[in-house]
Design an enzyme around this catalytic site. Structure first.
Site: not given
Length: 338
Positions: A40, A131, A244, A317
């Site tokens: 797609r 992460c 983060h 992150n």
């Protein structure tokens, strides 16, 4: 370094897109870049060093003449296509959880265990850690080298970008809906994420921990190459787009003062210390966004442990927690092994 052909799998996702940008920003010696994604996405174009590169469909034949393949399309895609890429002669650097705990596949953070990259020869695959683990071990390793860490208790405050582009869009949409007094319908998360905190990242296990929390448990041991370290994590999704944050508490084998830890981290690779409470200086997610480094502050002696240290650590992150770490691995791989 010699130039090589590079493929990015999952090129249209948040991390795949950042991988392409990071390759360009760091002038990685790319001879030809192949952007791969699902059917797609075919036809989309992305710019790389001024050239428009179309996205191609990921197939079993996508890795001919590719030397390095950066994967960030999820574990199921990696399990299917990473072995095919390796068989075609590429070295795979995989950002999913598919191979992280395989004993013969290296799990690498370049500031912590770059020597492990040599193990890529086992199966042609190198795993990029989670992460939340990456930023924590970058800050832990210099301390561990001096005073050996016995245990770690960590609470994470993780940005929605860790889930992907759909989660970024959902947070933005929900904020708009709430400000326009419209009802909020969660799709990506089980509950509203705007102005909320969800103590739930990935699936729950029988022991009451989530998969994300157990990733931190197992990955820290493997990367730090010390099975005696114990880790207890509580991972929380917060309404932040990028970056983060983690509150980390550790027990050491011998005592270190806060000032000694500050000095150790100020010399550590990939770490920037931002720690001046008297002037309200400490790491912030909005300031770490888009940056390569791991930022550490609020360094103090932990009151719960005899030889304890606590700090606050923040990193982007998508960048250090994923794309940059993968490209850093590729740089070492190309410089020392290919």
């Amino acid at each position: 370094m010699k130039s090589v052909n590079v493929a990015v799998v999952g090129a249209t996702g948040a991390v795949g897109n950042e991988m392409r940008k990071t390759l360009e920003q760091r002038n990685f010696p790319v001879k030809n870049l192949r952007l791969l994604a699902s059917k797609r996405s075919v036809g989309k174009k992305f710019t790389f060093h001024g050239e428009e590169i179309p996205v191609e469909e990921l197939t079993e034949d996508s890795f001919q003449d590719i030397q390095i393949a950066l994967f960030s399309a999820g574990a199921s895609v990696s399990k299917q296509y990473a072995p095919l890429a390796a068989a075609a002669g590429a070295v795979v650097i995989d950002n999913s959880s598919a191979f992280r705990q395989e004993p013969d596949i290296p799990l690498v953070v370049p500031e912590v265990n770059p020597h492990a990259i040599a193990q890529y020869k086992n199966r042609g695959i190198i795993a990029n850690p989670n992460c939340s683990t990456i930023q924590m071990v970058v800050a832990l390793k210099p301390i561990h080298d001096v005073a050996r860490i016995k245990r770690v208790i960590v609470a994470t405050y993780q940005a929605v970008s860790g889930t992907g582009q759909k989660a970024i869009d959902e947070l933005e949409t929900q904020v708009r809906q709430l400000f326009n007094l419209k009802p909020v319908t969660p799709n990506v998360y089980p509950y509203q994420i705007a102005f909320n905190c969800l103590p739930h990242i990935d699936v729950f296990f029988e022991n009451g921990y989530t998969k994300e929390e157990m990733k931190m448990y197992y990955e820290t041991k493997k990367i730090m190459e010390d099975d005696s370290i114990t880790v207890s994590a509580t991972c929380v999704r917060v309404p932040v787009f990028y970056g983060h944050s983690e509150a980390v508490h550790m027990e050491l084998e011998k005592k270190l003062t806060a000032s000694e830890v500050r000095e150790i981290l100020s010399k550590a690779p990939g770490v920037i210390v931002v720690d001046d409470p008297s002037h309200n200086l400490y790491p912030l997610a909005i300031e770490a966004a888009g940056k390569d480094e791991v930022f550490v502050g609020r360094i103090r002696e932990d009151l719960a442990f005899e030889n304890g240290i606590a700090f606050w650590v923040v990193a982007d992150n998508i960048r250090k927690g994923a794309a940059l770490n993968a490209v850093q691995i590729a740089e070492i791989l190309l410089d020392k092994y290919l």
